[in-house]
Write a protein that holds these residues in place. Structure first.
Motif, short mmCIF file in Angstrom:
data_model
loop_
_atom_site.label_atom_id
_atom_site.label_comp_id
_atom_site.label_asym_id
_atom_site.label_seq_id
_atom_site.Cartn_x
_atom_site.Cartn_y
_atom_site.Cartn_z
N GLU A 175 0.83 -1.21 0.00
CA GLU A 175 0.00 0.00 0.00
C GLU A 175 0.86 1.25 0.00
OE1 GLU A 175 -3.37 2.19 2.81
OE2 GLU A 175 -2.75 0.12 3.26
N ARG A 176 1.92 1.25 0.83
CA ARG A 176 2.85 2.40 0.86
C ARG A 176 3.59 2.55 -0.47
NH1 ARG A 176 3.72 4.90 5.83
NH2 ARG A 176 1.88 4.49 7.09
N GLU A 231 1.17 4.08 -2.96
CA GLU A 231 0.97 5.51 -2.71
C GLU A 231 2.14 6.33 -3.24
OE1 GLU A 231 0.54 5.70 1.49
OE2 GLU A 231 -1.51 4.94 1.50
#
Length: 416
Positions: A405-406, A409
């Motif tokens: 997820e990081r 992003e």
């Protein structure tokens, strides 16, 4: 004919008396010899030279003696990257390690990547190091901000669940990372209730810390989260003591090291809580024989106890040696494969290099500084830390889904 025999005999004698030495295996240490993180840098150097001497006395790495080439980062990312390039291009090192500031480690790691060399992060706690900025050439030996925050928050939510917090945070990638992570896991994301202020980095003045601490005092918070490191933490904590805040608030230093504690001193440090991947008394309290050997060798050699930074540098050199010997080569691609997923027990309980992000997954400790009389009763006046909580590495570390997820992003690929 006699002349030929004499010459032949002389040649045989020369060959018999000549020792052929293998070329040394060069590795590079990139650390701050000067600047606000110099104490942590010195500990890296001491731990590294101890490992180097032990390994060389035992025969080296695949028959080659290790040679350590050092450079001063001055705590500056651009200098760190320049040093790394020089260590590889001019000095011919096969691996580089070091760094205290995460910004330095990230910049240095990229310079190593561009030259097909592994970079081991020695003191770099920002999530970005093996997260948004991670790549296949970077291996982080210590824990990260996420792991620190999760373990600390387990303790804090049990003991300070109803209290208001105030954050004083160094204004750069490590500070942002730690504050964000602690807020997330401690339930203090409401910045109206749990206020905070950023202090300049790397050139904060005493007046910056005093102004921040005056805001903390005015907030009436019960927990003061000091997301500062090295000399910055030392100076700020001295000011907090002068203002009487160490008696009014629970001081928490998320990444607490022996070097910082020694600089501040036992009187001011008493009762401070922090996180650490390793402290020197862990091997004794939890019975890790190899850890005890390291502490005793370091203490006897340098007449001081080793800090987390020393243990990290020492461990990295042994892990590099182990990877080279298991791979049978210093080839970078082969070493990456040898390290990925590798489990080992060394100075503490089992650790491993996680394959998908190259984070070293390990137990995280929550520590509290002991009373002054206990601290100074130690032979080297350094028995600072009580272990008050801990968390297994797999529980503390990000899951693959959280890591991805990081990366998503940040617009980065989901594989290193």
């Amino acid at each position: 004919m006699n002349v030929r025999k004499v010459l032949f005999s002389a040649c045989l004698l020369l060959l018999a008396s000549t020792t052929v030495y293998a070329e040394t295996l060069k590795i590079g240490l990139n650390y701050p010899q000067t600047g606000r993180y110099k104490d942590q840098g010195l500990q890296q150097r001491l731990g590294a030279f101890l490992a180097l001497d032990e390994i060389n006395k035992a025969g080296g790495v695949m028959g080659r003696q290790l040679e350590l080439v050092i450079r001063n980062t001055r705590g500056d990312p651009a200098q760190g990257a320049k040093n790394t390039a020089e260590l590889i291009d001019r000095e011919g090192v096969q691996m580089v390690f070091g760094g205290v500031s995460s910004a330095v480690a990230i910049a240095s790691g990229k310079a190593a990547r561009d030259r097909n060399r592994i970079y081991f992060g020695t003191l770099t706690y920002s999530n970005a190091t093996t997260g948004a900025e991670g790549h296949s050439y970077m291996f982080r030996e210590p824990y990260n901000a996420w792991m620190t925050a999760k373990a600390l928050s387990q303790y804090l939510t049990t003991n300070h669940a109803e209290d208001d917090y105030f954050y004083i945070t160094a204004d750069y990638t490590w500070g942002w990372s730690v504050e964000e992570s602690v807020r997330k896991f401690s339930g203090t994301e409401d910045t109206d209730r749990h206020q905070g202020v950023k202090t300049p980095f790397p050139r904060a003045l005493i007046t910056d810390f005093r102004e921040a601490l005056e805001q903390a005092e005015a907030s009436n918070a019960k927990v003061l989260m000091m997301v500062l490191f090295g000399d910055d933490m030392v100076r700020a904590l001295n000011v907090a003591y002068e203002m009487g805040l160490t008696k009014k608030m629970q001081i928490v230093v998320p990444n607490l090291t022996l070097g910082m504690a020694r600089q501040v001193g036992p009187t001011i440090m008493e009762g401070v809580i922090g996180g650490s991947p390793w402290v020197w008394n862990v091997p004794y309290e939890l019975n890790y024989p190899r850890g005890k050997e390291f502490v005793e060798a370091f203490s006897n050699r340098y007449e001081m106890r080793p800090s987390t930074a020393a243990a990290s540098a020492y461990s990295i050199i042994y892990q590099y040696k182990d990877a080279v010997e298991r791979a049978g080569t210093t080839n970078t691609a082969s070493l990456i494969r040898a390290l990925e997923g590798h489990r080992y027990t060394f100075l503490k309980d089992e650790q491993y290099w996680r394959e998908f992000d190259h984070q070293n997954v390990q137990t995280v400790y929550v520590v509290k500084v002991k009373p002054r009389n206990t601290i100074i009763a130690d032979e080297y006046s350094s028995d600072y830390f009580s272990i008050i909580d801990s968390m297994p590495g797999d529980q503390a570390a990000q899951t693959r889904e959280e890591w991805e997820e990081r990366r998503r992003e940040a617009g980065k690929p989901l594989r290193l």
